[in-house]
Motif scaffolding. Structure first.
Motif, PDB file in Angstrom:
ATOM      1  N   GLY A   1       0.793  -1.237   0.000  1.00  0.00           N
ATOM      2  CA  GLY A   1       0.000   0.000   0.000  1.00  0.00           C
ATOM      3  C   GLY A   1       0.815   1.269   0.000  1.00  0.00           C
ATOM      4  O   GLY A   1       1.800   1.409  -0.728  1.00  0.00           O
ATOM      5  N   SER A   2       0.437   2.172   0.870  1.00  0.00           N
ATOM      6  CA  SER A   2       1.027   3.514   0.885  1.00  0.00           C
ATOM      7  C   SER A   2       2.521   3.516   1.205  1.00  0.00           C
ATOM      8  O   SER A   2       3.277   4.346   0.716  1.00  0.00           O
ATOM      9  CB  SER A   2       0.255   4.351   1.913  1.00  0.00           C
ATOM     10  OG  SER A   2       1.089   5.328   2.444  1.00  0.00           O
ATOM     11  N   GLY A   3       2.928   2.614   2.073  1.00  0.00           N
ATOM     12  CA  GLY A   3       4.359   2.524   2.387  1.00  0.00           C
ATOM     13  C   GLY A   3       4.837   3.582   3.369  1.00  0.00           C
ATOM     14  O   GLY A   3       6.019   3.919   3.396  1.00  0.00           O
ATOM     15  N   SER A   4       3.919   4.069   4.230  1.00  0.00           N
ATOM     16  CA  SER A   4       4.378   5.061   5.213  1.00  0.00           C
ATOM     17  C   SER A   4       5.386   4.433   6.177  1.00  0.00           C
ATOM     18  O   SER A   4       6.319   5.108   6.628  1.00  0.00           O
ATOM     19  CB  SER A   4       3.198   5.670   5.971  1.00  0.00           C
ATOM     20  OG  SER A   4       2.514   4.697   6.713  1.00  0.00           O
ATOM     21  N   ASN A   5       5.224   3.167   6.481  1.00  0.00           N
ATOM     22  CA  ASN A   5       6.210   2.492   7.353  1.00  0.00           C
ATOM     23  C   ASN A   5       7.541   2.314   6.627  1.00  0.00           C
ATOM     24  O   ASN A   5       8.609   2.466   7.224  1.00  0.00           O
ATOM     25  CB  ASN A   5       5.658   1.152   7.839  1.00  0.00           C
ATOM     26  CG  ASN A   5       4.614   1.334   8.931  1.00  0.00           C
ATOM     27  OD1 ASN A   5       4.947   1.620  10.068  1.00  0.00           O
ATOM     28  ND2 ASN A   5       3.341   1.215   8.555  1.00  0.00           N
TER      29      ASN A   5
ATOM     30  N   MET B 123      -0.210  -7.407   2.247  1.00  0.00           N
ATOM     31  CA  MET B 123      -1.555  -7.920   2.473  1.00  0.00           C
ATOM     32  C   MET B 123      -1.840  -9.280   1.822  1.00  0.00           C
ATOM     33  O   MET B 123      -2.996  -9.633   1.627  1.00  0.00           O
ATOM     34  CB  MET B 123      -2.590  -6.886   1.996  1.00  0.00           C
ATOM     35  CG  MET B 123      -2.478  -5.540   2.708  1.00  0.00           C
ATOM     36  SD  MET B 123      -2.573  -5.665   4.509  1.00  0.00           S
ATOM     37  CE  MET B 123      -4.316  -5.960   4.724  1.00  0.00           C
TER      38      MET B 123
ATOM     39  N   ALA C  26       5.670  -4.976   5.824  1.00  0.00           N
ATOM     40  CA  ALA C  26       5.187  -3.684   6.326  1.00  0.00           C
ATOM     41  C   ALA C  26       3.946  -3.297   5.528  1.00  0.00           C
ATOM     42  O   ALA C  26       4.046  -2.691   4.465  1.00  0.00           O
ATOM     43  CB  ALA C  26       6.276  -2.620   6.192  1.00  0.00           C
ATOM     44  N   GLY C  27       2.788  -3.728   6.016  1.00  0.00           N
ATOM     45  CA  GLY C  27       1.558  -3.488   5.278  1.00  0.00           C
ATOM     46  C   GLY C  27       1.456  -4.383   4.061  1.00  0.00           C
ATOM     47  O   GLY C  27       0.877  -3.994   3.046  1.00  0.00           O
TER      48      GLY C  27
ATOM     49  N   GLU D 250       2.925   2.764  14.957  1.00  0.00           N
ATOM     50  CA  GLU D 250       3.689   1.865  14.076  1.00  0.00           C
ATOM     51  C   GLU D 250       4.980   2.521  13.615  1.00  0.00           C
ATOM     52  O   GLU D 250       6.022   1.873  13.535  1.00  0.00           O
ATOM     53  CB  GLU D 250       2.849   1.505  12.839  1.00  0.00           C
ATOM     54  CG  GLU D 250       1.624   0.678  13.144  1.00  0.00           C
ATOM     55  CD  GLU D 250       0.790   0.380  11.912  1.00  0.00           C
ATOM     56  OE1 GLU D 250      -0.151  -0.391  12.035  1.00  0.00           O
ATOM     57  OE2 GLU D 250       1.076   0.928  10.826  1.00  0.00           O
TER      58      GLU D 250
ATOM     59  N   GLN E 241      -1.320   4.136  13.511  1.00  0.00           N
ATOM     60  CA  GLN E 241      -0.233   4.242  12.513  1.00  0.00           C
ATOM     61  C   GLN E 241       0.936   5.071  13.058  1.00  0.00           C
ATOM     62  O   GLN E 241       2.085   4.781  12.769  1.00  0.00           O
ATOM     63  CB  GLN E 241      -0.752   4.843  11.220  1.00  0.00           C
ATOM     64  CG  GLN E 241      -1.218   3.734  10.271  1.00  0.00           C
ATOM     65  CD  GLN E 241      -1.011   4.071   8.821  1.00  0.00           C
ATOM     66  OE1 GLN E 241      -1.164   5.219   8.444  1.00  0.00           O
ATOM     67  NE2 GLN E 241      -0.691   3.083   8.012  1.00  0.00           N
TER      68      GLN E 241
ATOM     69  N   LEU F 215       4.282  -6.495  10.811  1.00  0.00           N
ATOM     70  CA  LEU F 215       3.673  -5.434  11.599  1.00  0.00           C
ATOM     71  C   LEU F 215       2.168  -5.643  11.558  1.00  0.00           C
ATOM     72  O   LEU F 215       1.576  -5.692  10.472  1.00  0.00           O
ATOM     73  CB  LEU F 215       4.039  -4.104  10.933  1.00  0.00           C
ATOM     74  CG  LEU F 215       3.406  -2.833  11.428  1.00  0.00           C
ATOM     75  CD1 LEU F 215       3.790  -2.575  12.880  1.00  0.00           C
ATOM     76  CD2 LEU F 215       3.871  -1.667  10.557  1.00  0.00           C
ATOM     77  N   HIS F 216       1.536  -5.779  12.732  1.00  0.00           N
ATOM     78  CA  HIS F 216       0.095  -6.035  12.769  1.00  0.00           C
ATOM     79  C   HIS F 216      -0.600  -4.983  13.633  1.00  0.00           C
ATOM     80  O   HIS F 216      -0.163  -4.718  14.755  1.00  0.00           O
ATOM     81  CB  HIS F 216      -0.182  -7.439  13.328  1.00  0.00           C
ATOM     82  CG  HIS F 216      -1.638  -7.768  13.371  1.00  0.00           C
ATOM     83  ND1 HIS F 216      -2.364  -8.047  12.232  1.00  0.00           N
ATOM     84  CD2 HIS F 216      -2.523  -7.816  14.404  1.00  0.00           C
ATOM     85  CE1 HIS F 216      -3.627  -8.264  12.566  1.00  0.00           C
ATOM     86  NE2 HIS F 216      -3.742  -8.132  13.876  1.00  0.00           N
ATOM     87  N   PRO F 217      -1.717  -4.415  13.131  1.00  0.00           N
ATOM     88  CA  PRO F 217      -2.355  -3.321  13.880  1.00  0.00           C
ATOM     89  C   PRO F 217      -3.293  -3.805  14.985  1.00  0.00           C
ATOM     90  O   PRO F 217      -4.491  -3.522  14.957  1.00  0.00           O
ATOM     91  CB  PRO F 217      -3.111  -2.565  12.778  1.00  0.00           C
ATOM     92  CG  PRO F 217      -3.459  -3.620  11.783  1.00  0.00           C
ATOM     93  CD  PRO F 217      -2.349  -4.634  11.823  1.00  0.00           C
TER      94      PRO F 217
ATOM     95  N   TYR G 194      -9.616  -2.185  13.957  1.00  0.00           N
ATOM     96  CA  TYR G 194     -10.076  -0.936  14.590  1.00  0.00           C
ATOM     97  C   TYR G 194     -11.573  -1.013  14.903  1.00  0.00           C
ATOM     98  O   TYR G 194     -12.000  -0.695  16.011  1.00  0.00           O
ATOM     99  CB  TYR G 194      -9.775   0.276  13.685  1.00  0.00           C
ATOM    100  CG  TYR G 194      -8.378   0.221  13.109  1.00  0.00           C
ATOM    101  CD1 TYR G 194      -7.272   0.526  13.898  1.00  0.00           C
ATOM    102  CD2 TYR G 194      -8.155  -0.180  11.799  1.00  0.00           C
ATOM    103  CE1 TYR G 194      -6.001   0.444  13.387  1.00  0.00           C
ATOM    104  CE2 TYR G 194      -6.880  -0.260  11.276  1.00  0.00           C
ATOM    105  CZ  TYR G 194      -5.802   0.044  12.083  1.00  0.00           C
ATOM    106  OH  TYR G 194      -4.545  -0.053  11.581  1.00  0.00           O
TER     107      TYR G 194
HETATM  108  C1  GRF Z   1      -0.381  -0.508   8.496  1.00  0.00           C
HETATM  109  O1  GRF Z   1      -1.298   0.237   9.230  1.00  0.00           O
HETATM  110  C2  GRF Z   1      -0.339  -1.932   8.961  1.00  0.00           C
HETATM  111  O2  GRF Z   1      -0.696  -2.101  10.281  1.00  0.00           O
HETATM  112  C3  GRF Z   1      -1.344  -2.599   8.079  1.00  0.00           C
HETATM  113  O3  GRF Z   1      -1.191  -1.950   6.851  1.00  0.00           O
HETATM  114  C4  GRF Z   1      -0.797  -0.624   7.062  1.00  0.00           C
HETATM  115  C5  GRF Z   1       0.344  -0.279   6.167  1.00  0.00           C
HETATM  116  O4  GRF Z   1       0.571   1.078   6.091  1.00  0.00           O
HETATM  117  N1  GRF Z   1      -1.167  -4.007   8.030  1.00  0.00           N
HETATM  118  P1  GRF Z   1       1.717   1.637   5.150  1.00  0.00           P
HETATM  119  O5  GRF Z   1       1.594   0.969   3.797  1.00  0.00           O
HETATM  120  O6  GRF Z   1       3.028   1.336   5.804  1.00  0.00           O
HETATM  121  O7  GRF Z   1       1.451   3.111   5.073  1.00  0.00           O
END
Ligand code: GRF
Length: 230
Positions: A21-25, A104, A101-102, A188, A185, A122-124, A136
Protein backbone atom coordinates in the motif's frame (compact mmCIF):
# COMPACT_ATOMS: atom_id res chain seq x y z
CA UNK A 1 45.25 -1.11 15.29
CA UNK A 2 41.56 -0.85 16.21
CA UNK A 3 39.48 -3.23 14.19
CA UNK A 4 36.15 -2.10 12.74
CA UNK A 5 34.17 -4.04 15.34
CA UNK A 6 35.82 -2.20 18.22
CA UNK A 7 34.97 1.10 16.56
CA UNK A 8 31.40 -0.11 16.21
CA UNK A 9 31.57 0.07 12.42
CA UNK A 10 29.46 -3.01 11.85
CA UNK A 11 28.07 -3.67 8.43
CA UNK A 12 24.46 -2.52 8.18
CA UNK A 13 21.74 -5.13 8.45
CA UNK A 14 20.46 -6.02 4.98
CA UNK A 15 16.70 -5.57 5.04
CA UNK A 16 14.13 -6.48 2.36
CA UNK A 17 10.65 -4.98 2.73
CA UNK A 18 7.38 -6.41 1.37
CA UNK A 19 4.55 -3.91 0.84
CA UNK A 20 1.07 -3.58 -0.64
CA UNK A 21 0.00 0.00 0.00
CA UNK A 22 1.03 3.51 0.89
CA UNK A 23 4.36 2.52 2.39
CA UNK A 24 4.38 5.06 5.21
CA UNK A 25 6.21 2.49 7.35
CA UNK A 26 8.70 1.92 4.55
CA UNK A 27 9.24 5.68 4.40
CA UNK A 28 10.04 5.79 8.12
CA UNK A 29 12.71 3.11 7.56
CA UNK A 30 14.12 4.96 4.54
CA UNK A 31 14.31 8.21 6.50
CA UNK A 32 15.98 6.55 9.51
CA UNK A 33 18.45 4.75 7.24
CA UNK A 34 19.31 7.95 5.35
CA UNK A 35 19.68 9.89 8.60
CA UNK A 36 22.11 7.26 9.90
CA UNK A 37 19.73 6.56 12.81
CA UNK A 38 19.21 2.91 11.89
CA UNK A 39 22.12 0.60 10.93
CA UNK A 40 20.33 -0.97 7.97
CA UNK A 41 20.57 -1.10 4.21
CA UNK A 42 17.22 -1.59 2.48
CA UNK A 43 18.35 -3.96 -0.25
CA UNK A 44 15.02 -4.20 -2.04
CA UNK A 45 11.27 -3.74 -1.90
CA UNK A 46 8.69 -6.18 -3.25
CA UNK A 47 5.16 -4.95 -3.92
CA UNK A 48 2.26 -7.19 -4.86
CA UNK A 49 0.32 -4.18 -6.15
CA UNK A 50 1.44 -2.10 -9.09
CA UNK A 51 -0.47 0.96 -7.80
CA UNK A 52 1.16 0.93 -4.34
CA UNK A 53 2.59 4.36 -3.46
CA UNK A 54 5.33 2.47 -1.60
CA UNK A 55 6.89 1.81 -5.03
CA UNK A 56 7.36 5.55 -5.61
CA UNK A 57 8.88 5.96 -2.16
CA UNK A 58 11.39 3.16 -2.83
CA UNK A 59 12.28 4.44 -6.30
CA UNK A 60 12.77 7.99 -4.97
CA UNK A 61 15.30 6.52 -2.55
CA UNK A 62 16.94 4.51 -5.39
CA UNK A 63 16.07 1.23 -3.73
CA UNK A 64 15.56 -1.72 -6.12
CA UNK A 65 11.88 -2.61 -6.52
CA UNK A 66 10.20 -5.77 -7.77
CA UNK A 67 6.52 -5.41 -8.63
CA UNK A 68 4.86 -8.81 -8.53
CA UNK A 69 1.34 -7.67 -9.14
CA UNK A 70 -1.44 -9.92 -7.94
CA UNK A 71 -3.28 -9.00 -11.14
CA UNK A 72 -1.44 -8.87 -14.47
CA UNK A 73 -3.12 -8.51 -17.89
CA UNK A 74 -6.47 -9.08 -16.23
CA UNK A 75 -5.32 -12.40 -14.73
CA UNK A 76 -4.84 -13.02 -11.04
CA UNK A 77 -1.34 -14.17 -10.10
CA UNK A 78 -1.71 -17.18 -7.82
CA UNK A 79 0.15 -17.13 -4.53
CA UNK A 80 2.46 -19.96 -5.68
CA UNK A 81 3.60 -17.97 -8.72
CA UNK A 82 4.06 -14.87 -6.56
CA UNK A 83 6.12 -16.86 -4.08
CA UNK A 84 8.33 -18.41 -6.78
CA UNK A 85 9.23 -14.94 -8.12
CA UNK A 86 9.54 -13.40 -4.66
CA UNK A 87 11.81 -16.22 -3.50
CA UNK A 88 14.11 -15.79 -6.49
CA UNK A 89 14.24 -12.04 -5.94
CA UNK A 90 14.97 -12.32 -2.23
CA UNK A 91 17.72 -14.86 -2.90
CA UNK A 92 19.36 -12.33 -5.24
CA UNK A 93 19.19 -9.55 -2.63
CA UNK A 94 20.51 -11.75 0.22
CA UNK A 95 18.71 -10.01 3.08
CA UNK A 96 19.48 -10.66 6.75
CA UNK A 97 15.91 -9.74 7.65
CA UNK A 98 12.61 -9.61 5.74
CA UNK A 99 10.04 -7.07 6.95
CA UNK A 100 6.35 -7.30 6.03
CA UNK A 101 5.19 -3.68 6.33
CA UNK A 102 1.56 -3.49 5.28
CA UNK A 103 1.93 -6.55 3.05
CA UNK A 104 -1.56 -7.92 2.47
CA UNK A 105 -1.08 -11.40 0.98
CA UNK A 106 -1.06 -14.53 3.12
CA UNK A 107 2.16 -16.46 2.53
CA UNK A 108 2.42 -20.25 2.51
CA UNK A 109 4.25 -22.30 5.14
CA UNK A 110 6.64 -23.51 2.45
CA UNK A 111 7.63 -19.96 1.50
CA UNK A 112 8.04 -18.87 5.12
CA UNK A 113 10.07 -21.95 6.09
CA UNK A 114 12.37 -21.62 3.08
CA UNK A 115 12.79 -17.85 3.09
CA UNK A 116 16.44 -16.76 2.91
CA UNK A 117 16.12 -14.73 6.14
CA UNK A 118 13.86 -14.50 9.20
CA UNK A 119 10.65 -12.57 8.62
CA UNK A 120 8.79 -10.13 10.86
CA UNK A 121 5.32 -8.61 10.39
CA UNK A 122 3.67 -5.43 11.60
CA UNK A 123 0.09 -6.03 12.77
CA UNK A 124 -2.35 -3.32 13.88
CA UNK A 125 -3.53 -4.93 17.12
CA UNK A 126 -2.25 -6.07 20.48
CA UNK A 127 -1.70 -9.72 19.59
CA UNK A 128 -2.77 -12.36 20.42
CA UNK A 129 -6.00 -10.33 20.43
CA UNK A 130 -7.52 -9.33 17.08
CA UNK A 131 -5.66 -11.37 14.51
CA UNK A 132 -6.74 -10.74 10.92
CA UNK A 133 -8.44 -7.68 9.39
CA UNK A 134 -10.60 -4.74 10.55
CA UNK A 135 -9.04 -4.57 13.99
CA UNK A 136 -10.08 -0.94 14.59
CA UNK A 137 -13.81 -1.57 14.14
CA UNK A 138 -13.59 -4.73 16.22
CA UNK A 139 -11.91 -3.12 19.26
CA UNK A 140 -14.40 -0.23 19.22
CA UNK A 141 -17.36 -2.59 18.93
CA UNK A 142 -15.98 -4.65 21.81
CA UNK A 143 -15.63 -1.53 23.98
CA UNK A 144 -11.91 -2.17 24.64
CA UNK A 145 -9.90 0.46 26.50
CA UNK A 146 -6.61 -0.08 24.65
CA UNK A 147 -5.46 -0.70 21.12
CA UNK A 148 -2.08 -0.65 19.41
CA UNK A 149 0.24 -2.59 17.17
CA UNK A 150 2.54 -5.58 17.40
CA UNK A 151 5.61 -6.83 15.60
CA UNK A 152 5.83 -10.58 15.52
CA UNK A 153 7.89 -13.32 13.93
CA UNK A 154 6.13 -14.66 10.82
CA UNK A 155 5.14 -18.31 11.04
CA UNK A 156 2.80 -20.44 8.95
CA UNK A 157 -0.13 -19.66 11.24
CA UNK A 158 -1.52 -16.18 10.50
CA UNK A 159 -0.48 -13.46 13.03
CA UNK A 160 0.54 -16.17 15.52
CA UNK A 161 4.37 -16.10 15.74
CA UNK A 162 6.25 -14.85 18.80
CA UNK A 163 5.35 -11.24 19.54
CA UNK A 164 8.56 -9.24 19.88
CA UNK A 165 7.30 -5.73 20.60
CA UNK A 166 4.07 -3.81 21.06
CA UNK A 167 3.04 -0.17 21.27
CA UNK A 168 -0.27 0.70 22.86
CA UNK A 169 -2.57 3.65 23.42
CA UNK A 170 -5.73 4.39 25.30
CA UNK A 171 -8.93 4.47 23.25
CA UNK A 172 -10.96 7.68 23.67
CA UNK A 173 -14.74 7.49 23.80
CA UNK A 174 -14.82 9.74 20.69
CA UNK A 175 -12.55 7.46 18.61
CA UNK A 176 -13.91 6.13 15.33
CA UNK A 177 -12.32 3.28 13.38
CA UNK A 178 -10.78 5.86 11.02
CA UNK A 179 -9.11 8.08 13.55
CA UNK A 180 -8.04 5.10 15.65
CA UNK A 181 -6.25 3.80 12.54
CA UNK A 182 -4.46 7.16 12.22
CA UNK A 183 -3.46 7.07 15.89
CA UNK A 184 -2.21 3.48 15.68
CA UNK A 185 -0.23 4.24 12.51
CA UNK A 186 1.70 6.89 14.46
CA UNK A 187 2.64 4.16 16.91
CA UNK A 188 3.69 1.86 14.08
CA UNK A 189 6.05 4.53 12.79
CA UNK A 190 7.87 4.44 16.12
CA UNK A 191 7.58 0.73 16.84
CA UNK A 192 8.98 -0.56 13.54
CA UNK A 193 12.32 1.30 13.51
CA UNK A 194 12.74 0.73 17.26
CA UNK A 195 12.22 -3.02 16.83
CA UNK A 196 14.62 -3.25 13.90
CA UNK A 197 17.20 -1.29 15.91
CA UNK A 198 16.85 -3.80 18.78
CA UNK A 199 17.27 -6.67 16.31
CA UNK A 200 20.26 -5.04 14.63
CA UNK A 201 21.90 -4.45 18.02
CA UNK A 202 21.18 -7.99 19.23
CA UNK A 203 18.94 -6.86 22.10
CA UNK A 204 16.25 -9.00 20.47
CA UNK A 205 16.88 -12.19 18.55
CA UNK A 206 14.77 -14.30 16.23
CA UNK A 207 14.41 -18.08 16.47
CA UNK A 208 17.25 -18.11 19.02
CA UNK A 209 19.65 -17.06 16.27
CA UNK A 210 21.63 -13.87 16.19
CA UNK A 211 21.42 -11.75 13.07
CA UNK A 212 24.83 -10.91 11.56
CA UNK A 213 27.19 -8.52 13.37
CA UNK A 214 25.52 -8.80 16.76
CA UNK A 215 27.02 -9.35 20.16
CA UNK A 216 25.18 -12.13 22.00
CA UNK A 217 22.99 -10.77 24.77
CA UNK A 218 20.35 -11.85 27.28
CA UNK A 219 16.88 -12.00 25.77
CA UNK A 220 14.43 -9.72 27.57
CA UNK A 221 10.95 -10.94 28.46
CA UNK A 222 8.72 -10.57 25.41
CA UNK A 223 6.91 -8.66 24.18
CA UNK A 224 8.69 -5.39 24.92
CA UNK A 225 6.00 -2.74 25.29
CA UNK A 226 5.90 0.95 24.53
CA UNK A 227 3.03 2.93 26.05
CA UNK A 228 2.62 6.00 23.85
CA UNK A 229 0.30 8.93 23.52
CA UNK A 230 -0.89 9.70 20.00
C1 GRF B 1 -0.38 -0.51 8.50
O1 GRF B 1 -1.30 0.24 9.23
C2 GRF B 1 -0.34 -1.93 8.96
O2 GRF B 1 -0.70 -2.10 10.28
C3 GRF B 1 -1.34 -2.60 8.08
O3 GRF B 1 -1.19 -1.95 6.85
C4 GRF B 1 -0.80 -0.62 7.06
C5 GRF B 1 0.34 -0.28 6.17
O4 GRF B 1 0.57 1.08 6.09
N1 GRF B 1 -1.17 -4.01 8.03
P1 GRF B 1 1.72 1.64 5.15
O5 GRF B 1 1.59 0.97 3.80
O6 GRF B 1 3.03 1.34 5.80
O7 GRF B 1 1.45 3.11 5.07
Amino acid sequence: MIDSNEKGNHKPLRVAVLVSGSGSNLQVLIDAMQAGALPIEIVGVISNREDAYAITRAKDATIPVAVLSHVASGKRMGIKTFETHASAQLTTWQPDLIVLAGFMRVLSAEFIDNAPAPMINLHPALLPAYKGLDTYQRVIQAGDRHHGCSIHVVTAELDAGTVLTQALLEINHKDTANNLQTRVQKLEHQLLPWTILLLAKGVLSLNNEQLPNQQPTCMPTLPLKLYLDS
